[in-house]
Design a protein around this motif. Structure first.
Motif, mmCIF file in Angstrom:
data_model
loop_
_atom_site.group_PDB
_atom_site.id
_atom_site.type_symbol
_atom_site.label_atom_id
_atom_site.label_comp_id
_atom_site.label_asym_id
_atom_site.label_seq_id
_atom_site.Cartn_x
_atom_site.Cartn_y
_atom_site.Cartn_z
ATOM 1 N N GLY A 1 0.762 -1.127 0.121
ATOM 2 C CA GLY A 1 0.000 -0.008 0.036
ATOM 3 C C GLY A 1 0.944 1.223 0.064
ATOM 4 N N TRP A 2 2.151 1.196 0.325
ATOM 5 C CA TRP A 2 3.074 2.267 0.267
ATOM 6 C C TRP A 2 3.701 2.345 -1.014
ATOM 7 N N ASP A 3 3.461 1.811 -2.036
ATOM 8 C CA ASP A 3 4.249 1.894 -3.331
ATOM 9 C C ASP A 3 4.014 3.306 -3.861
ATOM 10 N N THR A 4 3.008 4.069 -3.374
ATOM 11 C CA THR A 4 2.966 5.248 -4.102
ATOM 12 C C THR A 4 3.657 6.131 -3.502
ATOM 13 N N PHE A 5 4.512 5.965 -2.432
ATOM 14 C CA PHE A 5 5.439 6.815 -1.771
ATOM 15 C C PHE A 5 6.793 6.679 -2.468
ATOM 16 N N THR A 6 7.015 5.363 -3.214
ATOM 17 C CA THR A 6 8.328 5.190 -3.590
ATOM 18 C C THR A 6 8.754 5.917 -4.995
ATOM 19 N N LEU A 7 9.574 6.921 -4.503
ATOM 20 C CA LEU A 7 9.989 7.824 -5.766
ATOM 21 C C LEU A 7 10.991 7.034 -6.757
ATOM 22 N N GLY A 8 11.950 6.089 -6.079
ATOM 23 C CA GLY A 8 12.806 5.245 -7.003
ATOM 24 C C GLY A 8 13.920 6.238 -7.711
ATOM 25 N N TRP A 9 14.269 7.058 -6.910
ATOM 26 C CA TRP A 9 15.422 8.015 -7.382
ATOM 27 C C TRP A 9 16.873 7.467 -7.243
ATOM 28 N N TYR A 10 17.616 7.849 -8.199
ATOM 29 C CA TYR A 10 18.981 6.921 -8.085
ATOM 30 C C TYR A 10 20.028 8.416 -8.335
ATOM 31 N N PHE A 11 21.217 7.932 -8.613
ATOM 32 C CA PHE A 11 22.208 9.187 -8.791
ATOM 33 C C PHE A 11 22.086 10.090 -9.458
ATOM 34 N N PRO A 12 21.168 10.002 -10.668
ATOM 35 C CA PRO A 12 21.017 11.253 -11.505
ATOM 36 C C PRO A 12 19.867 12.208 -10.704
ATOM 37 N N GLU A 13 18.767 11.673 -10.192
ATOM 38 C CA GLU A 13 17.928 12.493 -9.555
ATOM 39 C C GLU A 13 18.495 13.133 -8.206
ATOM 40 N N LEU A 14 19.420 12.327 -7.554
ATOM 41 C CA LEU A 14 19.869 12.779 -6.175
ATOM 42 C C LEU A 14 20.905 13.939 -6.741
ATOM 43 N N ALA A 15 21.626 13.967 -7.885
ATOM 44 C CA ALA A 15 22.705 14.940 -7.979
ATOM 45 C C ALA A 15 22.009 16.146 -8.431
ATOM 46 N N ALA A 16 20.715 16.012 -8.996
ATOM 47 C CA ALA A 16 19.987 17.038 -9.426
ATOM 48 C C ALA A 16 19.426 17.872 -8.006
ATOM 49 N N LEU A 17 19.026 16.903 -7.228
ATOM 50 C CA LEU A 17 18.587 17.611 -6.056
ATOM 51 C C LEU A 17 19.583 18.421 -5.327
ATOM 52 N N PHE A 18 20.651 17.691 -5.162
ATOM 53 C CA PHE A 18 21.632 18.607 -4.424
ATOM 54 C C PHE A 18 22.124 20.027 -5.357
ATOM 55 N N ILE A 19 22.056 19.800 -6.464
ATOM 56 C CA ILE A 19 22.606 20.787 -7.076
ATOM 57 C C ILE A 19 21.516 22.121 -6.966
ATOM 58 N N VAL A 20 20.257 21.547 -7.053
ATOM 59 C CA VAL A 20 19.309 22.365 -6.666
ATOM 60 C C VAL A 20 19.106 23.337 -5.219
ATOM 61 N N ALA A 21 19.273 22.373 -4.423
ATOM 62 C CA ALA A 21 19.407 22.753 -2.976
ATOM 63 C C ALA A 21 20.522 23.537 -2.850
ATOM 64 N N ALA A 22 21.570 23.353 -3.327
ATOM 65 C CA ALA A 22 22.639 24.352 -3.192
ATOM 66 C C ALA A 22 22.335 25.776 -3.835
ATOM 67 N N ILE A 23 21.677 25.848 -4.830
ATOM 68 C CA ILE A 23 21.303 27.031 -5.475
ATOM 69 C C ILE A 23 20.159 27.687 -4.754
ATOM 70 N N ILE A 24 19.361 27.110 -4.095
ATOM 71 C CA ILE A 24 18.194 27.788 -3.126
ATOM 72 C C ILE A 24 19.061 28.040 -1.758
ATOM 73 N N ILE A 25 19.885 27.399 -1.146
ATOM 74 C CA ILE A 25 20.718 27.696 -0.088
ATOM 75 C C ILE A 25 21.496 28.873 -0.378
ATOM 76 N N GLY A 26 22.330 29.250 -1.559
ATOM 77 C CA GLY A 26 23.049 30.169 -2.009
ATOM 78 C C GLY A 26 22.059 31.560 -1.968
ATOM 79 N N LEU A 27 20.800 31.332 -2.594
ATOM 80 C CA LEU A 27 20.158 32.455 -2.630
ATOM 81 C C LEU A 27 19.542 33.014 -1.295
ATOM 82 N N ILE A 28 19.052 31.996 -0.435
ATOM 83 C CA ILE A 28 18.717 32.589 0.954
ATOM 84 C C ILE A 28 19.826 33.019 1.602
#
Length: 584
Positions: free
Chosen positions: A386-413
């Motif tokens: 029943g929890w399968d809808t919560f599974t994003l299934g991210w791997y290295f490409p998505e995680l790399a994008a996550l940290f790059i975007v988060a770095a930009i957001i933190i830099g702006l703030i």
């Protein structure tokens, strides 16, 4: 890594001519390993297992099917492979293994058993020589049927389909097939470096730690527990290591001022982050790289790793607390050498400035980024359909994008400005370039072995070691086997990239989840990196804390024994229970 932390006084240098032996860097060690493996490829006879693809799963070797093969390579070819090994380690391409009409060393029973598709009346503990002619005919028919299963109505591979495959194909930069190189991991490491450096550049991490230590300055026990938990969470989630070096100048004097010694301040950081890394749950530099090499999901085996994290962290905190309370009660029990300036610290209780609103927001985004990373890689559906809808299934490409975007957001703030943010991102990637390149060089060693056809030969030798082991012993033996390699290659990512392609399939032979092999590797790497002099984190941290390496060893050796025993116990349990991970 560049931080706003004040630079500590430089340690006293040894007299000229009396400097001791300096262990070479991980790059130099890997270079010699690369040359050694290349030379051994002229001596070790090539061989291969029969491989089988079960459903849409990745190919895996069939136990007991090893056989000799001819690899038609000249000296020129071998020199070319050596020349391009780091390049192939970064973005080499491996063609798909060819489907063959008949396995060389495995019969129908072996192939179907490897996929868990034996017909009724057959069990995996049977052997091929026990079968009657009628049974062998039945198995041959079942295998032929499984090989001929068409795609399902939705175009997917039938889960009961079986494909017998030939040897692994050579890897090269101009081939067509699957990416073998570690470029995805490479870029992810750079993204992590950018994210952490941008966060440090805002001053939020230094300010947060400073406020925390001042608030609990009269509650040393509480402060030790909180800080070790914070550092251990950094270790278990993203392998906090080099980043800790910026905190010694800030935290060690606080503990000296509270009446403890420098060993307490140093080990709150070193052992806090270290035990978290030992029991990594989703650490991308250890668990992530190893899971990629073992061809399993990052969340596979997370239950065992989470239990290890809780227990080992509690044990380590209690160990440090026991020593800290003893030293505070009786300073003569201290193992640390006296430092003249320590007496002045006793009266230095200046309150650090309040955190700004921007810094508080930065800290929240910093923590939420890692929470999202953890959430995104956990296969929630494995725990409950029943929890399968919560599974994003991210791997290295998505995680790399996550940290790059988060770095930009933190830099702006953090109001770093366009130039400041770009410089922090580029500088952070530069700081982590060494770790990223180590991954490529280490993967290049695997390319040399693959193209020479000796990977399966080494695997066959190790198969004999585990084939007679009972379940509980499997994880323990893999853990111990990784310890010498961890000494030679203290880089957790380099170690994983080098070892996993060989060691992960051992779990298939022993009927144990590959996740146990990953957990055993990272436990060995983490355990060794709590004390090895080949680690810049250990030696650099102790130097910054002004704690002698010999005195640190006198302090930490009982804990090392305790952790060794506990890790062996957890791996024994994980090898025979579902908490160790699911079978591939």
């Amino acid at each position: 890594m560049a931080t706003d932390t004040p630079t500590p006084e430089a340690p006293v240098e040894e007299p000229e001519g009396k400097k001791g032996f300096k262990f070479p860097t991980a790059f130099t060690v890997l270079f010699f390993v690369l040359i050694l493996v290349w030379l051994l490829s002229f001596v070790i006879k090539p061989g291969a297992y029969d491989y089988v693809a079960c459903g849409d799963n990745s190919p895996k070797p069939v136990p007991g099917s090893y056989h000799s093969v001819e690899v038609d390579t000249t000296l020129k070819d071998k020199l070319y492979d050596l020349w391009l090994s780091p390049v192939n380690g970064l973005y080499g391409i491996q063609p798909d293994q060819e489907v063959v009409a008949k396995a060389e060393g495995a019969g129908p029973f072996d192939v179907l058993s490897a996929c868990g598709l034996l017909p009724d009346g057959f069990t995996s503990d049977m052997t091929a020589d026990q079968l009657t002619a009628a049974q062998q005919k039945e198995l041959a028919t079942a295998l032929k049927t499984a090989e001929g299963l068409p795609e399902t109505s939705d175009g997917e591979v039938d889960p009961n389909a079986v494909a017998v495959l030939g040897p692994k194909e050579p890897i090269g930069p101009y081939e067509n097939g699957n990416l073998f190189g570690a470029v995805a991991v490479f870029f992810f490491v750079l993204a992590i470096g950018a994210f952490i450096t941008v966060t440090m550049a805002t001053g939020a991490l230094d300010a947060g730690i400073g406020r925390l230590t001042h608030r609990y300055r009269s509650q040393g026990t509480v402060l030790i527990v909180i800080l070790m938990l914070v550092f251990s969470l950094g270790g278990t989630t993203y392998g906090m290591a080099e980043e800790t070096l910026g905190f010694y100048a800030l935290i060690v004097p606080i503990f000296v001022a509270l009446g403890y010694d420098r060993i307490v301040g140093a080990t709150v950081i070193l052992l806090g982050a270290g035990v978290g890394t030992l029991a990594s749950t989703v650490n991308p530099f250890a668990t992530g790289v190893a899971s990629a090499g073992a061809d399993i999901e990052l969340g596979n085996g997370i239950v065992l790793r989470a239990l290890m994290y809780v227990v080992l962290t509690i044990v380590t905190i209690l160990f440090v607390l026991r020593y800290a309370n003893k030293v505070k009660k009786d300073p003569s029990k201290s193992l640390a050498q006296a430092v003249p300036d320590d007496e002045k610290l006793q009266t230095d209780e200046a309150e650090p400035p309040e955190m700004t609103g921007r810094q508080k927001v930065v800290i929240w985004i910093f923590m939420l980024t890692f929470v999202l990373m953890i959430f995104s890689v956990i296969p929630w559906g494995d725990f409950n359909t029943g929890w399968d809808t919560f599974t994003l299934g991210w791997y290295f490409p998505e995680l790399a994008a996550l940290f790059i975007v988060a770095a930009i957001i933190i830099g702006l703030i953090g109001k770093l400005g366009e130039e400041g943010m770009v410089n922090a991102i580029v500088g952070g990637m530069g700081d982590f370039m060494g770790a990223a390149l180590i991954i490529a060089v280490a993967r290049g060693v695997t390319v040399i072995m693959n193209n020479a056809g000796i990977t399966d030969t080494v695997l066959n030798a190790l198969e004999g070691l585990v084939s007679s082991l009972s379940g509980p012993l499997f994880g323990v033996v893999v853990f111990i086997a990784n310890i010498p390699l961890a000494f030679l290659v203290p880089s957790s990512s380099g170690h994983a990239t080098l070892a996993m392609p060989i060691m992960a399939p051992l779990g298939d032979f022993a009927g144990v989840s590959r996740a146990v092999v990953v957990t055993a590797y990272q436990s060995a790497s983490g355990w060794v990196n709590l004390f090895t002099p080949t680690s810049a984190i250990v030696m650099g941290g102790l130097t910054l804390a002004k704690v002698g390496y010999d005195r640190y060893l006198r302090f930490v050796w009982p804990l090392l024994i305790i952790l060794f025993i506990l890790v062996c116990g957890f791996l024994a349990i994980g090898s025979v229970s579902s908490i160790g991970g699911t079978l591939s």
